[in-house]
Design an enzyme around this catalytic site. Structure first.
Site, mmCIF file in Angstrom:
data_model
loop_
_atom_site.group_PDB
_atom_site.id
_atom_site.type_symbol
_atom_site.label_atom_id
_atom_site.label_comp_id
_atom_site.label_asym_id
_atom_site.label_seq_id
_atom_site.Cartn_x
_atom_site.Cartn_y
_atom_site.Cartn_z
ATOM 1 N N MET A 1 -15.493 -3.033 -7.145
ATOM 2 C CA MET A 1 -15.638 -3.693 -8.454
ATOM 3 C C MET A 1 -14.350 -3.506 -9.254
ATOM 4 O O MET A 1 -13.797 -2.410 -9.276
ATOM 5 C CB MET A 1 -16.806 -3.053 -9.213
ATOM 6 C CG MET A 1 -16.997 -3.580 -10.618
ATOM 7 S SD MET A 1 -18.435 -2.836 -11.436
ATOM 8 C CE MET A 1 -17.758 -1.267 -11.967
ATOM 9 N N ASN A 2 -13.896 -4.590 -9.929
ATOM 10 C CA ASN A 2 -12.869 -4.387 -10.956
ATOM 11 C C ASN A 2 -13.328 -4.985 -12.278
ATOM 12 O O ASN A 2 -14.394 -4.556 -12.767
ATOM 13 C CB ASN A 2 -11.450 -4.746 -10.494
ATOM 14 C CG ASN A 2 -11.237 -6.111 -9.899
ATOM 15 O OD1 ASN A 2 -11.622 -6.355 -8.769
ATOM 16 N ND2 ASN A 2 -10.629 -7.011 -10.633
ATOM 17 N N ASP A 3 -12.615 -5.898 -12.871
ATOM 18 C CA ASP A 3 -12.813 -6.265 -14.288
ATOM 19 C C ASP A 3 -14.264 -6.565 -14.689
ATOM 20 O O ASP A 3 -14.963 -7.297 -13.975
ATOM 21 C CB ASP A 3 -12.055 -7.549 -14.628
ATOM 22 C CG ASP A 3 -10.674 -7.618 -14.049
ATOM 23 O OD1 ASP A 3 -10.182 -6.622 -13.518
ATOM 24 O OD2 ASP A 3 -10.081 -8.708 -14.118
ATOM 25 N N TRP B 1 -10.530 -4.383 -2.655
ATOM 26 C CA TRP B 1 -10.461 -5.693 -3.282
ATOM 27 C C TRP B 1 -10.443 -6.766 -2.187
ATOM 28 O O TRP B 1 -9.784 -6.594 -1.165
ATOM 29 C CB TRP B 1 -9.188 -5.780 -4.146
ATOM 30 C CG TRP B 1 -9.141 -6.971 -5.039
ATOM 31 C CD1 TRP B 1 -9.631 -7.056 -6.305
ATOM 32 C CD2 TRP B 1 -8.569 -8.252 -4.743
ATOM 33 N NE1 TRP B 1 -9.407 -8.312 -6.818
ATOM 34 C CE2 TRP B 1 -8.765 -9.068 -5.883
ATOM 35 C CE3 TRP B 1 -7.925 -8.803 -3.642
ATOM 36 C CZ2 TRP B 1 -8.324 -10.394 -5.948
ATOM 37 C CZ3 TRP B 1 -7.492 -10.120 -3.696
ATOM 38 C CH2 TRP B 1 -7.697 -10.892 -4.842
HETATM 39 N N1 DQQ Z 1 -8.316 -9.166 -11.944
HETATM 40 C C1 DQQ Z 1 -7.140 -9.265 -12.762
HETATM 41 C C2 DQQ Z 1 -7.311 -10.613 -13.391
HETATM 42 C C3 DQQ Z 1 -7.891 -11.421 -12.300
HETATM 43 C C4 DQQ Z 1 -8.805 -10.470 -11.624
HETATM 44 C C5 DQQ Z 1 -7.029 -8.151 -13.746
HETATM 45 C C6 DQQ Z 1 -8.854 -10.622 -10.140
HETATM 46 O O1 DQQ Z 1 -6.111 -11.158 -13.884
HETATM 47 O O2 DQQ Z 1 -8.584 -12.548 -12.788
HETATM 48 O O3 DQQ Z 1 -7.464 -6.925 -13.256
HETATM 49 O O4 DQQ Z 1 -9.779 -9.715 -9.563
#
Ligand code: DQQ
Length: 482
Positions: A43-45, A69
């Site tokens: 998980m990210n944003d 990712w």
């Molecule tokens: N994560 C970046 C964003 C993009 C997303 C920032 C891709 O710019 O949309 O962490 O996972």
């Protein structure tokens, strides 16, 4: 066309079942008890934060098939109170042959007349903005006319045009999207009557050459009598998210920056997103990890990525951002303990009454004659392991020192904090197994780091160097799994 990814949904269902049975939390020392984490995978944003029909919605950049990712999906969870989250099936998956075939990148959600509408970036050779809608807040249908915004304005690269944040004001929909020009990050402002046709208004703001080479995840909102623009810049030391306080002129589309602030000085805070809840509160959640991380110890347990505690954002009378954990977190408090006031140091002062890996601490310290005071957290009985929150009077800094925190990377992450003569250090500290969040001086200074200590390292201690300091007060609670 419904966009639930069948296989991805199955992965989440199985992983959620395992989580419900207690498997990850019981065997994995670093799975937070109460911070939001994915059921399994990467998980990210945070994306699409919204309060819709009485429920909080949290979407997130998600790779369900492994702890790294990968092709981005939108994971989804709902909560009645920002504390108790329930995992839902994946909301968006890349559509082969579609404008988001390379991934459903970050974006935001709005309530469009009772329809939860998400605007997100379709990733490919170009980055384009897409729309998906859901009347029930569960199943999302991609707009057949996607993309709804196919190119940035002249001079901005189509492969760096992403992370739309949408809001309503002045009878219109507005969007900021992140981009860059001549190696400088920029926030592009658009307007729309219907979320489907967008027109470029202006470059709301851009780097002056010192504020990053690409602005990811811009967020722009009214707060008090001003506006705040938050950006997550590439090309800056540790990619710290920045908060600019200023004013947006809807006539020209220009945002005038009045003051600049680091949103969180710790290592693990990026891509924050905000929303306004039904009570008019501005709530911010950030990704509690960093693209600069070299070590990801939780990948061994099949997951990576956590969200910060939801934070209320206010402005002080002088326009300084003040960040505070939402009060709903206090419903998890149990077993109150306190330490009576008293002098300590030089040397170590172990607090036997306070121990744990999931704690809420309120601490006030008068540094007195000490040159450095430290609150030691996640300390092992033999003292070899510790996460050191230290205030250094000479340099005027508050820092998290995780050199001896356990597995993972070390490093000392500092925030400027100069105490005035006679001013005490006031700290709110939240611990949750693999995280430390520090809110100092009523939230003027925030530091967030991930740490990976042994499960048995639960000690708390005070230390002063160079002279005696005074503990004015310390209260603590254990924070339970919701
Ligand atoms: N994560 C970046 C964003 C993009 C997303 C920032 C891709 O710019 O949309 O962490 O996972």
């Amino acid at each position: 066309m419904a966009t639930r990814g069948g296989l991805a949904t199955a992965v989440v269902v199985v992983a959620s079942l395992a989580a419900a049975l207690g498997a990850p939390g019981d065997v994995d020392p670093w799975r937070p008890l109460w911070h939001f984490t994915p059921p399994a995978g990467w998980m990210n944003d945070p994306n699409g934060l919204a309060h819709f029909r009485g429920e909080y919605h949290l979407f997130y950049q998600y790779h369900p098939f492994g702890p790294d990712w990968g092709p981005m999906h939108w994971g989804h969870a709902v909560s009645p109170d920002l504390v108790r989250w329930r995992h839902l099936p994946i909301a968006l998956a890349p559509s082969p042959g579609g404008p988001d075939a390379g991934g459903c990148f970050s974006g935001s959600a709005v309530d469009d007349g009772g329809v939860l509408s998400v605007v997100y970036t379709g990733h490919g050779e170009r980055q384009v903005q897409c729309l998906a809608t859901s009347p029930d807040g569960r199943v999302f249908t991609k707009h057949p006319g996607n993309p709804v915004l196919a190119s940035p304005p002249e001079g901005f690269p189509p492969e760096h045009f992403r992370d739309p944040k949408v809001w309503r004001a002045e009878g219109h929909w507005w969007m900021v999207a992140g981009s860059k020009r001549d190696g400088r990050g920029a926030a592009l402002l658009y307007e729309s009557a219907d979320l489907r046709r967008w027109s470029f208004k202006a470059v709301a703001a851009e780097s002056d050459g010192t504020l990053g080479t690409m602005w990811e995840c811009p967020d722009l909102f009214a707060l008090g009598d001003r506006h705040v623009l938050v950006v997550s810049p590439e090309g800056l030391d540790r990619r710290k998210a920045l908060a600019f306080v200023g004013r947006l002129d809807y006539g020209t589309g220009r945002f005038a920056i009045e003051s600049r602030h680091v949103a969180d000085h710790g290592f693990d805070f990026y891509a924050p997103q905000s929303f306004e809840d039904a009570g008019g509160r501005r709530v911010v959640i950030g990704w509690m990890d960093s693209w600069a991380s070299k070590a990801w110890p939780t990948k061994a347990w099949g997951w990576a990525g956590a969200m910060t505690v939801p934070r209320l954002l206010r402005l002080s009378v002088d326009g300084t951002p003040l960040w505070a954990p939402v009060p709903e977190i206090e419903t998890l408090r149990r077993d109150p303990a306190s330490v009576p006031p008293g002098d300590f140091g030089p040397g170590l002062h172990v607090l036997d009454a306070v121990q744990g890996d999931s704690l809420d601490l309120e601490v006030e310290i008068d540094p007195g004659a000490a040159s450095e005071v430290a609150l030691l957290l996640r300390r092992s009985a033999d003292g070899r392991q510790e996460t050191r929150l230290k205030y250094d009077r000479a340099s005027g800094t508050l820092a998290i020192d995780r050199e001896r925190a356990g597995a993972g990377e070390g490093g000392v992450h500092e925030a400027p904090l100069a105490l005035a003569a006679g001013e005490t250090l006031r700290l709110r500290v939240l611990l949750d197994r693999s995280s430390v969040e520090v809110f100092a001086q009523d939230g003027r200074v925030v530091l967030t780091d991930r740490v990976y200590p042994d499960a048995a390292s639960v000690g708390v201690a005070l230390e002063a160097q160079g002279g005696r300091a005074r503990l004015v007060g310390l209260r603590s609670w254990r924070l339970l799994r919701p």
